[in-house]
Write a protein that holds these residues in place. Structure first.
Motif, PDB file in Angstrom:
ATOM      1  N   GLU A 140       8.756  27.272  27.071  1.00 56.78           N
ATOM      2  CA  GLU A 140       8.918  28.045  28.306  1.00 56.78           C
ATOM      3  C   GLU A 140       8.566  29.527  28.140  1.00 56.78           C
ATOM      4  O   GLU A 140       7.885  30.123  28.974  1.00 56.78           O
ATOM      5  CB  GLU A 140      10.358  27.874  28.806  1.00 56.78           C
ATOM      6  CG  GLU A 140      10.647  28.487  30.163  1.00 56.78           C
ATOM      7  CD  GLU A 140       9.647  28.128  31.274  1.00 56.78           C
ATOM      8  OE1 GLU A 140       9.069  27.012  31.236  1.00 56.78           O
ATOM      9  OE2 GLU A 140       9.430  28.973  32.159  1.00 56.78           O
ATOM     10  N   GLU A 141       9.028  30.107  27.051  1.00 60.02           N
ATOM     11  CA  GLU A 141       8.787  31.528  26.795  1.00 60.02           C
ATOM     12  C   GLU A 141       7.270  31.806  26.748  1.00 60.02           C
ATOM     13  O   GLU A 141       6.762  32.722  27.398  1.00 60.02           O
ATOM     14  CB  GLU A 141       9.455  31.867  25.445  1.00 60.02           C
ATOM     15  CG  GLU A 141       9.279  33.281  24.968  1.00 60.02           C
ATOM     16  CD  GLU A 141       9.973  34.289  25.875  1.00 60.02           C
ATOM     17  OE1 GLU A 141      10.961  33.920  26.530  1.00 60.02           O
ATOM     18  OE2 GLU A 141       9.483  35.441  25.931  1.00 60.02           O
ATOM     19  N   VAL A 142       6.562  30.987  25.978  1.00 57.05           N
ATOM     20  CA  VAL A 142       5.114  31.164  25.823  1.00 57.05           C
ATOM     21  C   VAL A 142       4.403  30.900  27.146  1.00 57.05           C
ATOM     22  O   VAL A 142       3.462  31.606  27.509  1.00 57.05           O
ATOM     23  CB  VAL A 142       4.579  30.239  24.697  1.00 57.05           C
ATOM     24  CG1 VAL A 142       3.069  30.354  24.567  1.00 57.05           C
ATOM     25  CG2 VAL A 142       5.243  30.577  23.379  1.00 57.05           C
ATOM     26  N   ARG A 143       4.864  29.897  27.862  1.00 59.75           N
ATOM     27  CA  ARG A 143       4.232  29.574  29.159  1.00 59.75           C
ATOM     28  C   ARG A 143       4.234  30.780  30.092  1.00 59.75           C
ATOM     29  O   ARG A 143       3.256  31.091  30.751  1.00 59.75           O
ATOM     30  CB  ARG A 143       4.980  28.423  29.850  1.00 59.75           C
ATOM     31  CG  ARG A 143       4.701  27.062  29.267  1.00 59.75           C
ATOM     32  CD  ARG A 143       5.778  26.074  29.696  1.00 59.75           C
ATOM     33  NE  ARG A 143       5.882  25.989  31.151  1.00 59.75           N
ATOM     34  CZ  ARG A 143       5.379  24.994  31.878  1.00 59.75           C
ATOM     35  NH1 ARG A 143       4.772  23.989  31.286  1.00 59.75           N
ATOM     36  NH2 ARG A 143       5.513  24.990  33.186  1.00 59.75           N
TER      37      ARG A 143
ATOM     38  N   ARG B 183       0.988  32.677  31.487  1.00 60.17           N
ATOM     39  CA  ARG B 183       0.739  32.757  32.928  1.00 60.17           C
ATOM     40  C   ARG B 183       0.490  34.203  33.355  1.00 60.17           C
ATOM     41  O   ARG B 183      -0.399  34.495  34.140  1.00 60.17           O
ATOM     42  CB  ARG B 183       1.931  32.163  33.694  1.00 60.17           C
ATOM     43  CG  ARG B 183       1.683  32.061  35.197  1.00 60.17           C
ATOM     44  CD  ARG B 183       2.640  31.096  35.833  1.00 60.17           C
ATOM     45  NE  ARG B 183       4.013  31.490  35.517  1.00 60.17           N
ATOM     46  CZ  ARG B 183       5.030  30.638  35.417  1.00 60.17           C
ATOM     47  NH1 ARG B 183       4.857  29.348  35.623  1.00 60.17           N
ATOM     48  NH2 ARG B 183       6.250  31.064  35.123  1.00 60.17           N
ATOM     49  N   HIS B 184       1.272  35.134  32.802  1.00 59.66           N
ATOM     50  CA  HIS B 184       1.026  36.532  33.173  1.00 59.66           C
ATOM     51  C   HIS B 184      -0.385  36.978  32.770  1.00 59.66           C
ATOM     52  O   HIS B 184      -1.119  37.540  33.574  1.00 59.66           O
ATOM     53  CB  HIS B 184       2.039  37.497  32.554  1.00 59.66           C
ATOM     54  CG  HIS B 184       1.571  38.914  32.693  1.00 59.66           C
ATOM     55  ND1 HIS B 184       1.551  39.564  33.908  1.00 59.66           N
ATOM     56  CD2 HIS B 184       0.982  39.768  31.807  1.00 59.66           C
ATOM     57  CE1 HIS B 184       1.015  40.766  33.756  1.00 59.66           C
ATOM     58  NE2 HIS B 184       0.658  40.918  32.485  1.00 59.66           N
TER      59      HIS B 184
ATOM     60  N   LEU C  35      -0.914  25.363  31.043  1.00 59.24           N
ATOM     61  CA  LEU C  35       0.557  25.460  31.069  1.00 59.24           C
ATOM     62  C   LEU C  35       1.185  24.101  30.788  1.00 59.24           C
ATOM     63  O   LEU C  35       2.199  23.992  30.094  1.00 59.24           O
ATOM     64  CB  LEU C  35       1.033  26.000  32.426  1.00 59.24           C
ATOM     65  CG  LEU C  35       0.625  27.451  32.713  1.00 59.24           C
ATOM     66  CD1 LEU C  35       1.074  27.874  34.104  1.00 59.24           C
ATOM     67  CD2 LEU C  35       1.201  28.407  31.663  1.00 59.24           C
ATOM     68  N   GLU C  36       0.559  23.070  31.302  1.00 60.49           N
ATOM     69  CA  GLU C  36       1.057  21.720  31.048  1.00 60.49           C
ATOM     70  C   GLU C  36       1.010  21.391  29.555  1.00 60.49           C
ATOM     71  O   GLU C  36       1.955  20.833  28.992  1.00 60.49           O
ATOM     72  CB  GLU C  36       0.205  20.729  31.827  1.00 60.49           C
ATOM     73  CG  GLU C  36       0.886  19.402  32.015  1.00 60.49           C
ATOM     74  CD  GLU C  36       0.485  18.787  33.361  1.00 60.49           C
ATOM     75  OE1 GLU C  36       0.061  17.640  33.354  1.00 60.49           O
ATOM     76  OE2 GLU C  36       0.549  19.506  34.389  1.00 60.49           O
ATOM     77  N   ARG C  37      -0.098  21.802  28.935  1.00 62.53           N
ATOM     78  CA  ARG C  37      -0.230  21.517  27.501  1.00 62.53           C
ATOM     79  C   ARG C  37       0.812  22.253  26.670  1.00 62.53           C
ATOM     80  O   ARG C  37       1.134  21.845  25.554  1.00 62.53           O
ATOM     81  CB  ARG C  37      -1.645  21.888  27.022  1.00 62.53           C
ATOM     82  CG  ARG C  37      -2.627  20.752  27.307  1.00 62.53           C
ATOM     83  CD  ARG C  37      -4.060  21.166  27.097  1.00 62.53           C
ATOM     84  NE  ARG C  37      -4.320  21.778  25.814  1.00 62.53           N
ATOM     85  CZ  ARG C  37      -5.273  22.695  25.621  1.00 62.53           C
ATOM     86  NH1 ARG C  37      -6.019  23.094  26.631  1.00 62.53           N
ATOM     87  NH2 ARG C  37      -5.486  23.189  24.422  1.00 62.53           N
TER      88      ARG C  37
END
Ligand code: GLA
Length: 390
Positions: free
Chosen positions: A268-271, A275-276, A261-263
């Motif tokens: 934001e949308e892709v993160r 994550r899901h 997630l940091e990378r």
């Protein structure tokens, strides 16, 4: 509860004979499904855990050798549709006939000899309810043709061809879960499926023996995958995999999620999508190990976590689905979540048998109070996968 496929096989065969003037060569059935956990993971090569419903698509079919494909459905008004196997063109058909025709197209395109058929279908899988009515239609036709033309294909191979029919012929970018569930599920079991290589494990899932029930709550909000949001999520996941340099999000280990997630920086949308998917794969594995260790009640909170992730990160829920989950949980359910693609459709509720009346009433009252259409609630017990019934 719908009548058993074996019980309706006779009347479906009779109707076939009225339509086509001779008895069918056989009658087949393929079920709809609910997914216990593992949502929007299948097009990320991840894990899913569906089980078959007793509701099925039933097809009476006869083989033809003159290139003609005749299709009829008891569920749609209209005459017999007459096509030719040579004349099938992807994305040319916006009606129900695209599903069975797409299967014929996919089989032939893969090099299998299918020279025509007469088909009469009747389905008890509610359409647009997120319970895989389309996959049931595809799989039942694929199985019938597999038998009638002696193609010798296994369930998972039929599932792949049905997915191709839906992706290319119908034009809906769905994953492989629904078709595999319909083709491969076994009675009394949930199917733990690795969608990368379609390896499978049948997990015994007999809630009644432990005093529990699983309810399906159809919100009656109709969804349609072709409408774009599903495709957008899928494209977002593919973008995430590309940015992270992996083949599919399945390849991001749960332990490395934070670093991944940091990378992704300010994407934001892709993160959120990443994550899901990564947490959902982990939830499937957790549910499998809880079930295998006999700790069935403990899957409840995992289902609720899964719902929150689909609502907040993946954003495929809707007010009606959220209301089912919220109301069920506050009125004593062990767990609940939306099931299937989302944007409407159905939720599942895991509950103690004794709590079912209270929870059902609470959900119905909450829907009435919110001014929503009354939901359809029924109990789901893992049923059989696709099979010949006559
Ligand atoms: C639909 C699709 C499946 C799967 C689910 C979400 O049911 O047909 O392939 O992606 O949505 O888990």
């Amino acid at each position: 509860m719908s009548e058993s496929s074996e019980a309706v096989a006779g009347s479906v065969a009779e109707r076939f004979e009225e339509l086509y003037g001779a008895a069918p060569d056989g009658v087949w059935a393929a079920p709809g499904r609910v997914n216990l956990i593992g949502e929007h993971t299948d097009y990320n090569d991840g894990f899913v855990m569906p089980f078959a419903l007793p509701h099925t698509a039933v097809a009476a079919v006869s083989r033809r050798d003159d290139g003609v494909l005749r299709l009829h459905s008891a569920d749609v008004d209209g005459p017999v549709a007459e096509l030719t196997v040579d004349g099938l063109v992807p994305e040319s058909d916006k009606r129900w006939t695209a599903y069975p025709a797409g299967v014929v197209w996919a089989l032939r395109e893969a090099g299998h000899t299918v020279t025509g058929a007469d088909v009469h279908l009747a389905s008890s899988v509610p359409a647009g309810a997120g319970l895989s009515s389309s996959a049931a239609l595809e799989v039942v036709v694929a199985l019938a043709l597999n038998d009638l033309f002696g193609l010798g294909l296994r369930g998972w191979q039929l599932a792949r061809l049905c997915q191709r029919a839906e992706n290319v012929y119908v034009g809906a970018p769905v994953g492989i879960m629904d078709q595999t569930a319909s083709a491969c599920c076994e009675i009394g079991h949930a199917l733990f499926l690795d969608t990368r290589d379609l390896s499978q494990r049948q997990i015994p899932f007999d809630l009644a023996a432990e005093g529990m029930r699983l309810l399906v709550v159809d919100t009656q909000v109709k969804h349609s995958h072709s409408e774009g949001e599903y495709g957008k999520r899928r494209a977002g996941c593919e973008k995430g995999a590309a940015l992270l340099g992996v083949d599919a999000l399945r390849d991001v280990p749960y332990e490395e999620l934070d670093a991944a997630l940091e990378r992704l920086g300010d994407e934001e949308e892709v993160r959120r999508l990443v994550r899901h998917v990564v947490t959902e794969d982990e939830r499937v594995e957790r549910v499998v190990s809880l079930l295998e260790s006999g700790d069935t009640r403990a899957i409840g909170p995992v289902l609720v976590e899964g719902h929150a992730s689909l609502r907040d990160d993946f954003r495929v829920s809707c007010p009606e689905l959220d209301l089912v989950v919220e109301t069920a949980v506050t009125s004593g359910a062990l767990g609940a979540r939306m099931t299937g693609g989302g944007f409407g459709g159905s939720a599942i509720v895991l509950a103690e048998e004794t709590d079912v009346p209270t929870i059902t009433k609470a959900v119905e009252e909450a829907f009435a109070a919110a001014g929503f259409t009354a939901p359809r609630v029924f109990e789901a017990v893992p049923a059989a996968g696709a099979r010949r019934v006559r």
